[in-house]
Design an enzyme around this catalytic site. Structure first.
Site, PDB file in Angstrom:
ATOM      1  N   THR A 114       5.696   2.923  12.931  1.00  0.00           N
ATOM      2  CA  THR A 114       4.280   3.195  13.178  1.00  0.00           C
ATOM      3  C   THR A 114       4.052   3.790  14.564  1.00  0.00           C
ATOM      4  OG1 THR A 114       2.185   2.045  13.604  1.00  0.00           O
ATOM      5  CG2 THR A 114       4.154   0.737  13.815  1.00  0.00           C
ATOM      6  N   ASP A 115       2.959   4.544  14.701  1.00  0.00           N
ATOM      7  CA  ASP A 115       2.606   5.072  16.027  1.00  0.00           C
ATOM      8  C   ASP A 115       2.205   3.960  16.997  1.00  0.00           C
ATOM      9  OD1 ASP A 115       0.141   4.413  14.904  1.00  0.00           O
ATOM     10  OD2 ASP A 115      -0.811   6.357  15.287  1.00  0.00           O
ATOM     11  N   GLU A 116       1.929   2.764  16.441  1.00  0.00           N
ATOM     12  CA  GLU A 116       1.481   1.679  17.323  1.00  0.00           C
ATOM     13  C   GLU A 116       2.568   1.238  18.306  1.00  0.00           C
ATOM     14  OE1 GLU A 116      -0.981  -1.365  15.647  1.00  0.00           O
ATOM     15  OE2 GLU A 116      -1.555  -0.113  13.961  1.00  0.00           O
ATOM     16  N   PHE A 143       0.824  -1.225   0.000  1.00  0.00           N
ATOM     17  CA  PHE A 143       0.000   0.000   0.000  1.00  0.00           C
ATOM     18  C   PHE A 143       0.859   1.278   0.000  1.00  0.00           C
ATOM     19  CE2 PHE A 143      -2.425   2.705   3.332  1.00  0.00           C
ATOM     20  CZ  PHE A 143      -2.981   3.535   2.372  1.00  0.00           C
ATOM     21  N   LYS A 155      -7.847  -4.178   5.491  1.00  0.00           N
ATOM     22  CA  LYS A 155      -7.760  -3.070   6.449  1.00  0.00           C
ATOM     23  C   LYS A 155      -9.087  -2.323   6.491  1.00  0.00           C
ATOM     24  CE  LYS A 155      -3.367  -3.902   7.304  1.00  0.00           C
ATOM     25  NZ  LYS A 155      -2.259  -3.420   6.564  1.00  0.00           N
ATOM     26  N   ASN A 188     -13.699   4.584  15.085  1.00  0.00           N
ATOM     27  CA  ASN A 188     -13.985   3.664  13.972  1.00  0.00           C
ATOM     28  C   ASN A 188     -15.454   3.730  13.586  1.00  0.00           C
ATOM     29  OD1 ASN A 188     -11.325   2.907  13.931  1.00  0.00           O
ATOM     30  ND2 ASN A 188     -11.631   1.026  15.105  1.00  0.00           N
ATOM     31  N   TYR A 213     -15.273  -3.855  15.497  1.00  0.00           N
ATOM     32  CA  TYR A 213     -14.796  -4.429  16.763  1.00  0.00           C
ATOM     33  C   TYR A 213     -15.372  -3.691  17.977  1.00  0.00           C
ATOM     34  CZ  TYR A 213     -11.088  -7.441  14.853  1.00  0.00           C
ATOM     35  OH  TYR A 213     -10.381  -8.428  14.230  1.00  0.00           O
ATOM     36  N   GLU A 247       5.288  -7.253   7.589  1.00  0.00           N
ATOM     37  CA  GLU A 247       3.971  -7.820   7.850  1.00  0.00           C
ATOM     38  C   GLU A 247       3.264  -6.738   8.653  1.00  0.00           C
ATOM     39  OE1 GLU A 247       2.435 -10.525   6.897  1.00  0.00           O
ATOM     40  OE2 GLU A 247       4.116 -11.368   5.780  1.00  0.00           O
ATOM     41  N   TYR A 279       2.436  -7.426  16.304  1.00  0.00           N
ATOM     42  CA  TYR A 279       2.832  -6.531  15.211  1.00  0.00           C
ATOM     43  C   TYR A 279       3.608  -5.333  15.749  1.00  0.00           C
ATOM     44  CZ  TYR A 279       2.361  -2.537  12.020  1.00  0.00           C
ATOM     45  OH  TYR A 279       2.610  -1.413  11.261  1.00  0.00           O
ATOM     46  N   LYS A 321       7.595  -4.133  15.340  1.00  0.00           N
ATOM     47  CA  LYS A 321       8.017  -2.836  14.784  1.00  0.00           C
ATOM     48  C   LYS A 321       8.873  -2.078  15.799  1.00  0.00           C
ATOM     49  CE  LYS A 321       7.002  -1.187  11.331  1.00  0.00           C
ATOM     50  NZ  LYS A 321       7.615  -1.275   9.976  1.00  0.00           N
TER      51      LYS A 321
HETATM   52  N1  NAD Z   1      -0.810   1.153   6.717  1.00  0.00           N
HETATM   53  C1  NAD Z   1      -0.678   2.005   7.718  1.00  0.00           C
HETATM   54  O1  NAD Z   1      -1.645   2.668   8.112  1.00  0.00           O
HETATM   55  C2  NAD Z   1       0.671   2.232   8.366  1.00  0.00           C
HETATM   56  C3  NAD Z   1       0.793   3.224   9.332  1.00  0.00           C
HETATM   57  C4  NAD Z   1       2.044   3.462   9.900  1.00  0.00           C
HETATM   58  C5  NAD Z   1       3.135   2.721   9.499  1.00  0.00           C
HETATM   59  N2  NAD Z   1       3.006   1.742   8.573  1.00  0.00           N
HETATM   60  C6  NAD Z   1       4.205   0.991   8.167  1.00  0.00           C
HETATM   61  O2  NAD Z   1       4.427   1.283   6.793  1.00  0.00           O
HETATM   62  C7  NAD Z   1       5.010   0.161   6.139  1.00  0.00           C
HETATM   63  C8  NAD Z   1       4.186  -0.204   4.925  1.00  0.00           C
HETATM   64  O3  NAD Z   1       2.852  -0.524   5.356  1.00  0.00           O
HETATM   65  P1  NAD Z   1       1.731  -0.958   4.314  1.00  0.00           P
HETATM   66  O4  NAD Z   1       0.425  -0.603   4.912  1.00  0.00           O
HETATM   67  O5  NAD Z   1       2.094  -0.468   2.969  1.00  0.00           O
HETATM   68  O6  NAD Z   1       1.897  -2.565   4.358  1.00  0.00           O
HETATM   69  P2  NAD Z   1       1.382  -3.631   3.330  1.00  0.00           P
HETATM   70  O7  NAD Z   1       1.084  -4.851   4.140  1.00  0.00           O
HETATM   71  O8  NAD Z   1       0.318  -3.083   2.437  1.00  0.00           O
HETATM   72  O9  NAD Z   1       2.644  -3.912   2.391  1.00  0.00           O
HETATM   73  C9  NAD Z   1       3.781  -4.569   2.854  1.00  0.00           C
HETATM   74  C10 NAD Z   1       4.676  -4.886   1.662  1.00  0.00           C
HETATM   75  O10 NAD Z   1       5.857  -5.532   2.165  1.00  0.00           O
HETATM   76  C11 NAD Z   1       6.087  -6.719   1.411  1.00  0.00           C
HETATM   77  N3  NAD Z   1       6.752  -7.691   2.285  1.00  0.00           N
HETATM   78  C12 NAD Z   1       6.209  -8.350   3.344  1.00  0.00           C
HETATM   79  N4  NAD Z   1       7.129  -9.163   3.898  1.00  0.00           N
HETATM   80  C13 NAD Z   1       8.275  -9.003   3.169  1.00  0.00           C
HETATM   81  C14 NAD Z   1       9.576  -9.559   3.264  1.00  0.00           C
HETATM   82  N5  NAD Z   1       9.894 -10.453   4.203  1.00  0.00           N
HETATM   83  N6  NAD Z   1      10.516  -9.145   2.378  1.00  0.00           N
HETATM   84  C15 NAD Z   1      10.197  -8.240   1.398  1.00  0.00           C
HETATM   85  N7  NAD Z   1       8.975  -7.690   1.268  1.00  0.00           N
HETATM   86  C16 NAD Z   1       8.030  -8.077   2.144  1.00  0.00           C
HETATM   87  C17 NAD Z   1       4.719  -7.170   0.945  1.00  0.00           C
HETATM   88  O11 NAD Z   1       4.791  -8.045  -0.173  1.00  0.00           O
HETATM   89  C18 NAD Z   1       4.041  -5.852   0.648  1.00  0.00           C
HETATM   90  O12 NAD Z   1       4.343  -5.415  -0.653  1.00  0.00           O
HETATM   91  C19 NAD Z   1       5.078  -0.956   7.182  1.00  0.00           C
HETATM   92  O13 NAD Z   1       6.383  -1.008   7.675  1.00  0.00           O
HETATM   93  C20 NAD Z   1       4.100  -0.525   8.259  1.00  0.00           C
HETATM   94  O14 NAD Z   1       4.513  -0.998   9.517  1.00  0.00           O
HETATM   95  C21 NAD Z   1       1.791   1.469   8.001  1.00  0.00           C
END
Ligand code: NAD
Length: 329
Positions: free
Chosen positions: A127-129, A12, A192, A252, A210, A86, A153, A157
Site C-alpha cells: 500500500t501507499d500508506e 475486496f 471503509k 474526503n 474525520y 488485516e 497497519y 505492511k
Molecule cells: N483497500 C485498499 O484501498 C488497498 C489499497 C492498497 C493496498 N491494499 C492492500 O491490498 C490487500 C487487500 O486489501 P483489501 O482491501 O482487499 O482487504 P480486505 O480486508 O477486504 O480483505 C482481506 C482478506 O484477507 C483475508 N485474511 C485476513 N487475515 C488473514 C490471514 N491471517 N490468513 C488468510 N487470510 C486472511 C480476509 O479474510 C479477507 O478475505 C491488502 O494487503 C491491503 O493492504 C488495499
C-alpha cells in the site's frame, strides 16, 4: 497446468482479482487461501466459485503447517499473489497484534514456503500508506520515497515489504512488491469510507467524517489495480517495487459530497467527528515506473467509476447487510 496461490481472495481486492483471472485464464489453477475473517466472505466469489480451475482453502497464512502442506501438493505453485491482510487502520489502532500476526508473520510464512519450494514468482500486494503522509505541495510518492508508516497497519505492511526485499537480496527470491493507492469498487467491506458512507446516507444516518474532512486520498478503481497486479505477475522485474495509482486526488469531504449528491441526500447529513490519531493528511502516488516499463494505464475515469460503484452498492444492499451482520437481510 500452472498453479497460482492467491491469498485473501475472499476480500475486496482479492475477489475482484480472482473474478478476472479465473475467467480469463482457464489454463491456470487458482487456489485461494483465505481465513474468512470478518472481511472475507465466500459470497464475494459466488459467481466463479464452481469453476473447474478454482478452489478455496480456508486457513491462515501464518499457519506454517497448513501453508507447507499446500505447497507440498501437486508440485507446489508457480506463483504466489499475497493479498491477505488485516487492512483497516482504525482496527489496527484498537488492536495492533493481529496486524503483526497476519501482515508480518503471515507474509514471512508464505515467503519461507515459496523459497523452500522454489516458487518462481511472489507478488506482495502492499500500500501507499507505507510511505507516510505528504504535505500539500509535496510531489507524489515514488518507489524511492522513504518508508515512514504512521499507523500500526501501515507499519505492519512496511515490515512485510522489508521482509520481501530481504528474501530477494538474501536468497535471490523472485519477489515483487506493488504499492497501491486507495481502491474503490464493488465488494468493499462496508467499514471503509465509500461503502460505509453510502450505507449511512441510504439509511438517512449522519455520515461521520474525520477531522475537517480535508484529508486527501488518491483513488483508483479496483479493476485497474487488479490489472496492474496481473501485469506485474506476468512481466514484473524480480526485486522491483511498482507503485500503482490513479492520479485522482480528492479530499474526503469532496468524496462525501459526491456520494450524497448521487443518492439525492442533503449535505447536512455530514457530521464532523474527532479525528483519527496519527491520521495521514495526504497520499498521492507516482505510478510512472509501472506505466513506462510495463505499459499499465488505468481504464476507469474516476467520476464514471465512482458513479457505477455507488450504483453497485445501491443494487447490492442485501450483500452489505449479509457481510455486516453475517445474516441475509
Ligand atoms: N483497500 C485498499 O484501498 C488497498 C489499497 C492498497 C493496498 N491494499 C492492500 O491490498 C490487500 C487487500 O486489501 P483489501 O482491501 O482487499 O482487504 P480486505 O480486508 O477486504 O480483505 C482481506 C482478506 O484477507 C483475508 N485474511 C485476513 N487475515 C488473514 C490471514 N491471517 N490468513 C488468510 N487470510 C486472511 C480476509 O479474510 C479477507 O478475505 C491488502 O494487503 C491491503 O493492504 C488495499
Amino acid at each position: 497446468m500452472r498453479r497460482v496461490l492467491v491469498t485473501g481472495g475472499c476480500g475486496f481486492i482479492g475477489c475482484n482479482f480472482l473474478r478476472l483471472m479465473v475467467r480469463e485464464r482457464p489454463g491456470v489453477e487458482w487456489v485461494n487461501l483465505d481465513a474468512l475473517t470478518y472481511a472475507g466472505w465466500p459470497e464475494n466469489t459466488e459467481d466463479f466459485a464452481d469453476a473447474d480451475n478454482y478452489r478455496l482453502v480456508r486457513g491462515r497464512i501464518e499457519d506454517g503447517m497448513l501453508v507447507e502442506a499446500l505447497f507440498a501438493e501437486n508440485g507446489g505453485f508457480d506463483a504466489v499473489v499475497n493479498f491477505a491482510a488485516e487492512s483497516h487502520v482504525d482496527r489496527s489502532i484498537a488492536g495492533p497484534r493481529v496486524f503483526v500476526e497476519t501482515n508480518v508473520l503471515g507474509t514471512q510464512t508464505l515467503l519461507e514456503a515459496a523459497h523452500r519450494h522454489g516458487t518462481s514468482r511472489f507478488v506482495q500486494v502492499s500500500t501507499d500508506e507505507v510511505y507516510g503522509s505528504l504535505g500539500p505541495e509535496d510531489p507524489p510518492f515514488t518507489e524511492e520515497s522513504p518508508l515512514q508508516p504512521n499507523s500500526p497497519y501501515s507499519a505492519s505492511k512496511a515490515s512485510a515489504d522489508l521482509l520481501c526485499r530481504a528474501y530477494h537480496e538474501t536468497y535471490g527470491m523472485p519477489v515483487i512488491v506493488t504499492r497501491c493507492s486507495n481502491n474503490y469498487g464493488p465488494y468493499q467491506y462496508p467499514e471503509k469510507l465509500i461503502p460505509s458512507f453510502i450505507r449511512h446516507a441510504l439509511e438517512d444516518r449522519p455520515v461521520p467524517l474525520y477531522g475537517d474532512g480535508m484529508n486527501i486520498r488518491d483513488w483508483l478503481h479496483v479493476e485497474d489495480h487488479c490489472r496492474g497486479v496481473a501485469l506485474v505477475l506476468d512481466e514484473g522485474e524480480p526485486g522491483e517495487v511498482y507503485n500503482i495509482g490513479g492520479g485522482n486526488e480528492h479530499t474526503n469531504l469532496e468524496i462525501t459530497g459526491i456520494i450524497l449528491d448521487a443518492l439525492g441526500k442533503p449535505q447536512d447529513l455530514i457530521s464532523f467527528v474527532t479525528d483519527r490519531p496519527g491520521h495521514d493528511r495526504r497520499y498521492a502516488i507516482d505510478s510512472s515506473h509501472l506505466r513506462r516499463t510495463l505499459g499499465w494505464k488505468p481504464k476507469h475515469a474516476f467520476e464514471e467509476g465512482l458513479r457505477q460503484t455507488i450504483e453497485w452498492y445501491l443494487q447490492n444492499q442485501k450483500w452489505a447487510a449479509t457481510v455486516l451482520t453475517g445474516a441475509s437481510a
